[in-house]
Design a protein around this motif. Sequence first.
Motif, PDB file in Angstrom:
ATOM      1  N   LEU A 123       0.852  -1.185   0.000  1.00 54.09           N
ATOM      2  CA  LEU A 123       0.000   0.000   0.000  1.00 54.09           C
ATOM      3  C   LEU A 123       0.890   1.239   0.000  1.00 54.09           C
ATOM      4  CD1 LEU A 123      -2.923   1.132   0.238  1.00 54.09           C
ATOM      5  CD2 LEU A 123      -2.570   1.183   2.722  1.00 54.09           C
ATOM      6  N   ARG A 124       0.560   2.201  -0.885  1.00 57.42           N
ATOM      7  CA  ARG A 124       1.338   3.435  -0.952  1.00 57.42           C
ATOM      8  C   ARG A 124       0.652   4.497  -0.090  1.00 57.42           C
ATOM      9  NH1 ARG A 124       5.484   4.743  -4.092  1.00 57.42           N
ATOM     10  NH2 ARG A 124       5.147   2.884  -5.365  1.00 57.42           N
ATOM     11  N   VAL A 125       1.394   5.002   0.875  1.00 53.17           N
ATOM     12  CA  VAL A 125       0.876   5.963   1.847  1.00 53.17           C
ATOM     13  C   VAL A 125       1.693   7.248   1.745  1.00 53.17           C
ATOM     14  CG1 VAL A 125       0.430   6.424   4.284  1.00 53.17           C
ATOM     15  CG2 VAL A 125       0.153   4.114   3.385  1.00 53.17           C
ATOM     16  N   LYS A 126       0.990   8.381   1.860  1.00 54.18           N
ATOM     17  CA  LYS A 126       1.656   9.679   1.848  1.00 54.18           C
ATOM     18  C   LYS A 126       1.538  10.302   3.238  1.00 54.18           C
ATOM     19  CE  LYS A 126       1.795  14.137  -0.524  1.00 54.18           C
ATOM     20  NZ  LYS A 126       1.194  14.996  -1.584  1.00 54.18           N
ATOM     21  N   VAL A 127       2.666  10.699   3.792  1.00 61.13           N
ATOM     22  CA  VAL A 127       2.714  11.284   5.131  1.00 61.13           C
ATOM     23  C   VAL A 127       3.232  12.720   4.996  1.00 61.13           C
ATOM     24  CG1 VAL A 127       3.694  11.154   7.443  1.00 61.13           C
ATOM     25  CG2 VAL A 127       3.111   9.055   6.206  1.00 61.13           C
ATOM     26  N   GLU A 128       2.520  13.650   5.649  1.00 60.73           N
ATOM     27  CA  GLU A 128       2.900  15.062   5.604  1.00 60.73           C
ATOM     28  C   GLU A 128       3.112  15.565   7.022  1.00 60.73           C
ATOM     29  OE1 GLU A 128       1.225  19.351   3.876  1.00 60.73           O
ATOM     30  OE2 GLU A 128      -0.022  17.549   3.822  1.00 60.73           O
ATOM     31  N   THR A 129       4.238  16.238   7.223  1.00 60.12           N
ATOM     32  CA  THR A 129       4.594  16.780   8.531  1.00 60.12           C
ATOM     33  C   THR A 129       5.017  18.231   8.370  1.00 60.12           C
ATOM     34  OG1 THR A 129       5.389  14.597   9.218  1.00 60.12           O
ATOM     35  CG2 THR A 129       6.012  16.469  10.590  1.00 60.12           C
ATOM     36  N   VAL A 130       4.539  19.093   9.276  1.00 55.49           N
ATOM     37  CA  VAL A 130       4.910  20.506   9.263  1.00 55.49           C
ATOM     38  C   VAL A 130       5.509  20.852  10.621  1.00 55.49           C
ATOM     39  CG1 VAL A 130       4.121  22.877   8.963  1.00 55.49           C
ATOM     40  CG2 VAL A 130       3.054  21.046   7.639  1.00 55.49           C
ATOM     41  N   LEU A 131       6.714  21.407  10.575  1.00 56.55           N
ATOM     42  CA  LEU A 131       7.429  21.779  11.793  1.00 56.55           C
ATOM     43  C   LEU A 131       7.595  23.298  11.835  1.00 56.55           C
ATOM     44  CD1 LEU A 131      10.241  19.083  11.603  1.00 56.55           C
ATOM     45  CD2 LEU A 131       8.112  18.926  12.888  1.00 56.55           C
ATOM     46  N   THR A 132       7.429  23.875  13.017  1.00 58.98           N
ATOM     47  CA  THR A 132       7.579  25.321  13.194  1.00 58.98           C
ATOM     48  C   THR A 132       8.770  25.619  14.095  1.00 58.98           C
ATOM     49  OG1 THR A 132       6.091  25.337  15.100  1.00 58.98           O
ATOM     50  CG2 THR A 132       5.101  25.667  12.934  1.00 58.98           C
ATOM     51  N   HIS A 133       9.354  26.817  13.894  1.00 60.14           N
ATOM     52  CA  HIS A 133      10.473  27.293  14.705  1.00 60.14           C
ATOM     53  C   HIS A 133      11.631  26.293  14.746  1.00 60.14           C
ATOM     54  CE1 HIS A 133       7.784  30.469  15.854  1.00 60.14           C
ATOM     55  NE2 HIS A 133       6.979  29.668  16.510  1.00 60.14           N
ATOM     56  N   VAL A 134      11.812  25.565  13.651  1.00 53.29           N
ATOM     57  CA  VAL A 134      12.898  24.593  13.583  1.00 53.29           C
ATOM     58  C   VAL A 134      14.074  25.151  12.792  1.00 53.29           C
ATOM     59  CG1 VAL A 134      12.181  23.416  11.469  1.00 53.29           C
ATOM     60  CG2 VAL A 134      13.327  22.120  13.270  1.00 53.29           C
ATOM     61  N   LEU A 135      13.844  26.228  12.027  1.00 56.46           N
ATOM     62  CA  LEU A 135      14.927  26.897  11.309  1.00 56.46           C
ATOM     63  C   LEU A 135      15.511  27.974  12.219  1.00 56.46           C
ATOM     64  CD1 LEU A 135      13.381  27.267   7.733  1.00 56.46           C
ATOM     65  CD2 LEU A 135      14.824  25.444   8.640  1.00 56.46           C
ATOM     66  N   ARG A 136      16.794  27.836  12.513  1.00 53.93           N
ATOM     67  CA  ARG A 136      17.433  28.725  13.484  1.00 53.93           C
ATOM     68  C   ARG A 136      18.332  29.717  12.753  1.00 53.93           C
ATOM     69  NH1 ARG A 136      22.264  27.837  15.951  1.00 53.93           N
ATOM     70  NH2 ARG A 136      22.215  25.699  15.143  1.00 53.93           N
ATOM     71  N   PRO A 137      18.078  31.046  12.900  1.00 51.05           N
ATOM     72  CA  PRO A 137      18.958  32.025  12.248  1.00 51.05           C
ATOM     73  C   PRO A 137      20.394  31.918  12.774  1.00 51.05           C
ATOM     74  CG  PRO A 137      16.930  33.063  13.010  1.00 51.05           C
ATOM     75  CD  PRO A 137      16.959  31.695  13.602  1.00 51.05           C
ATOM     76  N   PHE A 138      21.337  31.914  11.853  1.00 50.82           N
ATOM     77  CA  PHE A 138      22.748  31.868  12.228  1.00 50.82           C
ATOM     78  C   PHE A 138      23.558  32.598  11.166  1.00 50.82           C
ATOM     79  CE2 PHE A 138      26.993  30.034  12.630  1.00 50.82           C
ATOM     80  CZ  PHE A 138      27.188  30.145  13.994  1.00 50.82           C
ATOM     81  N   PRO A 139      24.079  33.762  11.454  1.00 49.27           N
ATOM     82  CA  PRO A 139      24.145  34.405  12.774  1.00 49.27           C
ATOM     83  C   PRO A 139      22.784  34.925  13.246  1.00 49.27           C
ATOM     84  CG  PRO A 139      25.019  35.855  11.094  1.00 49.27           C
ATOM     85  CD  PRO A 139      24.764  34.536  10.415  1.00 49.27           C
ATOM     86  N   THR A 140      22.686  35.090  14.540  1.00 55.52           N
ATOM     87  CA  THR A 140      21.408  35.494  15.127  1.00 55.52           C
ATOM     88  C   THR A 140      21.130  36.980  14.964  1.00 55.52           C
ATOM     89  OG1 THR A 140      22.489  35.778  17.272  1.00 55.52           O
ATOM     90  CG2 THR A 140      21.491  33.624  16.806  1.00 55.52           C
ATOM     91  N   HIS A 141      22.172  37.796  14.655  1.00 54.77           N
ATOM     92  CA  HIS A 141      22.008  39.236  14.464  1.00 54.77           C
ATOM     93  C   HIS A 141      22.675  39.627  13.151  1.00 54.77           C
ATOM     94  CE1 HIS A 141      21.340  38.781  18.770  1.00 54.77           C
ATOM     95  NE2 HIS A 141      20.800  39.987  18.805  1.00 54.77           N
ATOM     96  N   ILE A 142      21.957  40.394  12.339  1.00 56.14           N
ATOM     97  CA  ILE A 142      22.495  40.864  11.061  1.00 56.14           C
ATOM     98  C   ILE A 142      22.187  42.342  10.904  1.00 56.14           C
ATOM     99  CG2 ILE A 142      22.329  38.624   9.909  1.00 56.14           C
ATOM    100  CD1 ILE A 142      19.741  39.577   8.618  1.00 56.14           C
ATOM    101  N   THR A 143      23.000  43.010  10.078  1.00 58.41           N
ATOM    102  CA  THR A 143      22.741  44.413   9.785  1.00 58.41           C
ATOM    103  C   THR A 143      21.676  44.531   8.700  1.00 58.41           C
ATOM    104  OG1 THR A 143      24.486  44.500   8.109  1.00 58.41           O
ATOM    105  CG2 THR A 143      25.107  44.996  10.390  1.00 58.41           C
ATOM    106  N   GLN A 144      21.303  45.767   8.411  1.00 56.30           N
ATOM    107  CA  GLN A 144      20.257  45.999   7.416  1.00 56.30           C
ATOM    108  C   GLN A 144      20.701  45.569   6.023  1.00 56.30           C
ATOM    109  OE1 GLN A 144      18.562  49.919   7.679  1.00 56.30           O
ATOM    110  NE2 GLN A 144      17.777  49.888   5.599  1.00 56.30           N
TER     111      GLN A 144
END
Length: 603
Positions: A123-144
């Motif tokens: 049987l072919r099954v499709k699974v979908e998952t959505v994750l939040t706040h998992v992408l971490r900015p690096f560097p955490t501070h940037i200029t304009q």
Amino acid sequence: MQGRGATLRLYPCLLLAVSCLLRGAAADGLVNEEVKRTVDLSTHLAKISAEILLANQGVSPVQSFTLALEPELGPHLAYVGASVKGEEEEDESLELKETAVHGRSGMFFQVQLPSALASGGKLRVKVETVLTHVLRPFPTHITQAERQLVVFQGNHYLYSPYPTRSQSTRVRLASKTVESYTKLGNPSKNDEVIEYGPFKDVAPFSQDTMKIHYENNSPFLTISSITRTIEVSHWGNIAVEETIDLRHTGAYLKGPFSRYDYQRQSDSGISSVKSFKTILPASAQDVYYRDEIGNISTSHLQVLEDSVEVEVRPRFPLFGGWKTHYIIGYNLPSYEYLYTLGDQYALKMRLIDHVYDDQVIDHMTVKVILPEGARNVHLDTPYAIDRSPDQLHYTYLDTFGRPVLVATKNNLVEQHIQDMVVHYTFNKILMLQEPLLVVGAFYILFFTVIIYVRLDFSITKDPAAEVRMKVASITEQVLTLVNKRLGLYRQMDEVVNRYKQSRDTGALNSGRKTLEAEHRTLTNDIAALQARLKAEGSDLAEKVGEIQKLDGQVKELVNQSCQESERLVAGKVKKETYIMSEKTLAGKRQELISRIDSLLDAL
């Protein structure tokens, strides 16, 4: 030798434990025959979809299978869903129920198959998952002027309690710029896509850290909290209002913000958010968008065939760490969402609606305000929510309050935009309550006015009070006439000034004659009012008489000023002599007028 013998004796025990564990994990005989994973990291969400070819290699049919999520990603899970992959027909969603696996950490879900999977079946099954706040900015501070880089850390393999025969993973990024990525299995990179695998014969619960550091300037918008209020009226309207706290969860802005560079350079503040689009129902009308200051006029509204599109533009662009607060509301016709059968009512509306593309909501509160008198209220939701105690809401013409359903939920995404159904009963005779209250209120008001006007509530008459009222009325008339008479002198000054310029004697005599006639009339009227005050026995009559005497002196000074002007025009007096004489007359006249004003204040 003893150490080596002990080690050799441990090997059979370890092999036995591993084999028992594998048999426990795949006791139902399920195997992931083929897995194709897609990890979409092109936005601020991590959307992971997997097509799994599930094979039953056991001896008995299987009614369900288990989905697993890594312990590190469990707190970030916003949505998980499974469906049966169909060739022609649409995918059929499967029912999920959270469960646990003994001895294993992470999140597990039992998925009920539409029908039993027979031994040897696939049987072919499709699974979908959505994750939040998992992408971490690096560097955490940037200029304009800098671009935003983020780090994603996940698993190269499908975290599954079943063995996997073959697996491949495709990672879709937001840009071609990649600082670094893990190289398991010699992956290939083509523009924004990284492909891993295929991996063969992957053991159950396999984990190997996938780490990708890349450029992602997509809007990192997060709704910290949203309160969605739905007020139902049986008079044909449903009012919807959303109070939203929004923040930018990307890399924090380092240094000052330059409005000049932001407007001049197209790539300045590339990761900031200038505006976004909110999609409302097609029948939405009377839309408003405001904050604590007032209406935000920079928004734009576009009516489409199947929706109403609002371009929400905050008062300032949002950089990392910045936030804003606003309210958006609209009205809907109730006949599109409210269904009735006798006294039974059903409200079918979205539990949460579209705010922006790829939205993330940390905390949601939904309040449904039902008509006063609604009973037997029941709420059906497409997914689990937290119900708070019901409240009461009071508005115009309410007596005992309107019932309010309150529901909350955390960590929502676009997949949670689904319909809820509120069932309740309402006696239609209660719709007459508000009109009858209005009629009764006006009846009581008019009846009270009639009684108040027609009845005399005074015990005895007060002649002194009546005299005081008459005197006050006469005094008010005197004040009006005296001020009007003083205004005639200003008009006479204007006539004299025009005469000195035009030397028109006829115009002077005509204007003077008209003003003297008006002055005579006003003086006679004031004298009549003085006589009335004297008849009422008021001592104000003497002050009015004094005002009359002073006014006679002012009139005499005005006449002298007019005569001096005629002598000046005729050349009988020099200009310097005229100016000195006019200055003296003006001073005397101002002194008399000041005395008149003092007497008027004393009236």
